[in-house]
Structures are given as C-alpha cells and as structure tokens.
Design a protein around this motif. Structure first.
Motif, mmCIF file in Angstrom:
data_model
loop_
_atom_site.group_PDB
_atom_site.id
_atom_site.type_symbol
_atom_site.label_atom_id
_atom_site.label_comp_id
_atom_site.label_asym_id
_atom_site.label_seq_id
_atom_site.Cartn_x
_atom_site.Cartn_y
_atom_site.Cartn_z
ATOM 1 N N LYS A 1 0.828 -1.202 0.000
ATOM 2 C CA LYS A 1 0.000 0.000 0.000
ATOM 3 C C LYS A 1 0.870 1.263 0.000
ATOM 4 O O LYS A 1 0.563 2.236 -0.697
ATOM 5 C CB LYS A 1 -0.947 -0.005 1.211
ATOM 6 C CG LYS A 1 -1.976 1.082 1.180
ATOM 7 C CD LYS A 1 -2.956 0.879 0.036
ATOM 8 C CE LYS A 1 -4.081 1.874 0.087
ATOM 9 N NZ LYS A 1 -5.012 1.727 -1.019
ATOM 10 N N GLN B 1 -5.440 7.324 2.373
ATOM 11 C CA GLN B 1 -4.797 7.812 1.153
ATOM 12 C C GLN B 1 -4.628 9.329 1.145
ATOM 13 O O GLN B 1 -3.551 9.834 0.833
ATOM 14 C CB GLN B 1 -5.568 7.376 -0.091
ATOM 15 C CG GLN B 1 -4.936 7.885 -1.372
ATOM 16 C CD GLN B 1 -5.560 7.299 -2.623
ATOM 17 O OE1 GLN B 1 -6.141 6.229 -2.592
ATOM 18 N NE2 GLN B 1 -5.434 8.008 -3.728
ATOM 19 N N ASP B 2 -5.675 10.054 1.480
ATOM 20 C CA ASP B 2 -5.595 11.525 1.451
ATOM 21 C C ASP B 2 -4.541 12.052 2.421
ATOM 22 O O ASP B 2 -3.757 12.937 2.075
ATOM 23 C CB ASP B 2 -6.957 12.150 1.757
ATOM 24 C CG ASP B 2 -7.984 11.891 0.662
ATOM 25 O OD1 ASP B 2 -7.576 11.641 -0.490
ATOM 26 O OD2 ASP B 2 -9.186 11.930 0.965
ATOM 27 N N GLU C 1 2.045 1.824 -3.472
ATOM 28 C CA GLU C 1 0.945 2.337 -4.295
ATOM 29 C C GLU C 1 0.692 3.822 -4.025
ATOM 30 O O GLU C 1 0.579 4.627 -4.951
ATOM 31 C CB GLU C 1 -0.324 1.528 -3.993
ATOM 32 C CG GLU C 1 -1.568 2.023 -4.682
ATOM 33 C CD GLU C 1 -2.834 1.333 -4.169
ATOM 34 O OE1 GLU C 1 -3.880 2.008 -4.133
ATOM 35 O OE2 GLU C 1 -2.771 0.144 -3.789
ATOM 36 N N LEU C 2 0.627 4.195 -2.749
ATOM 37 C CA LEU C 2 0.335 5.586 -2.392
ATOM 38 C C LEU C 2 1.490 6.524 -2.762
ATOM 39 O O LEU C 2 1.260 7.656 -3.184
ATOM 40 C CB LEU C 2 0.004 5.688 -0.908
ATOM 41 C CG LEU C 2 -1.287 4.984 -0.475
ATOM 42 C CD1 LEU C 2 -1.447 5.049 1.047
ATOM 43 C CD2 LEU C 2 -2.495 5.572 -1.179
#
Length: 130
Positions: free
Chosen positions: A48, A113-114, A51-52
């Motif tokens: 993750k 995510q943000d 990805e981020l």
C-alpha cells in the motif's frame, strides 16, 4: 503611446522570470529520488505504501521511484547507506547525499490515502527547498 511599447517588454520579462523559476525547480527535482526498501516477502501495508507513494509522485513527474529488496545481497551497500533493514521509505538527494526518512509517516498513514499523500507531498516540498 509610450506605455503601449512598454507593455510587451514588461510581459516578455515576466515570462522569462517565470520560466526560469520553473526550470530551477525542475533541476532541483531531478536530483531527488524516492526509495522504498522492502523485504523479500511484502505485507499488505508495504504494498500500500508503494501504491500511495506512486500516486503522490504523479504531482512530481521528474522524481523517480525505486524499489530495493533489502534481503538481496546485491543491495547490501545501499541498505547500509540508508540504514534500511526491512520496509522503509526515503527521500534522497543524489547531489547533496541528504536523506529524509519517511518510514514512520508512511506506516502511520498507509490506511488513509488523502492523509498519506498530503504528508508525503508536504515532506517532499520541504525536502526540495532544502
């Protein structure tokens, strides 16, 4: 009438200043790398974070992202340089050799995510200025 001739000259000068500032930022960005170290077997959080980080880097197309397997003997020197012996995330300036460790930030925000992107970009913007 005299002002009519000064306006194009002024506009041209402004464009030159703006374009030079952009070039300076691009040159600075080209010396920065984002490096993620990982173990042979990667967990969901490590995937993750990759990805981020890649999503966040879309704002900075000149900055490369690389993955380094910390378990691979050929990467031992690089792991020692960064003191990375497992999952970790770094900003690196190839010119000044300055390193910024983002590992804690990455693991703390991998589920949001943000927040991850906001914190990543804030750190990267600060790193670019230093």
């Amino acid at each position: 009438m005299r002002n009519f001739f000064l306006i194009p000259i002024f506009a041209t000068l402004m464009l030159l200043f703006v374009s030079n500032d952009g070039n300076a930022q691009a040159k600075k960005a080209s010396t920065i790398q984002v490096i993620q170290f990982h173990s042979e077997h990667r967990c969901m959080t490590c995937n993750k974070i990759e990805e981020l980080a890649r999503v966040a880097l879309k704002k900075y197309p000149a900055i490369p992202f690389s993955l380094v397997n910390a378990d691979d003997k050929k990467n031992e020197k690089q792991c020692t340089q960064f003191q990375a012996y497992g999952s970790s995330l770094f900003l690196y300036n190839t010119k000044t050799k300055k390193i910024k460790n983002l590992t804690e930030m990455a693991f703390m925000n991998a589920g949001d995510q943000d927040k991850f992107i906001k914190e990543f970009n804030k750190n990267l913007d600060t790193f670019l200025k230093s």
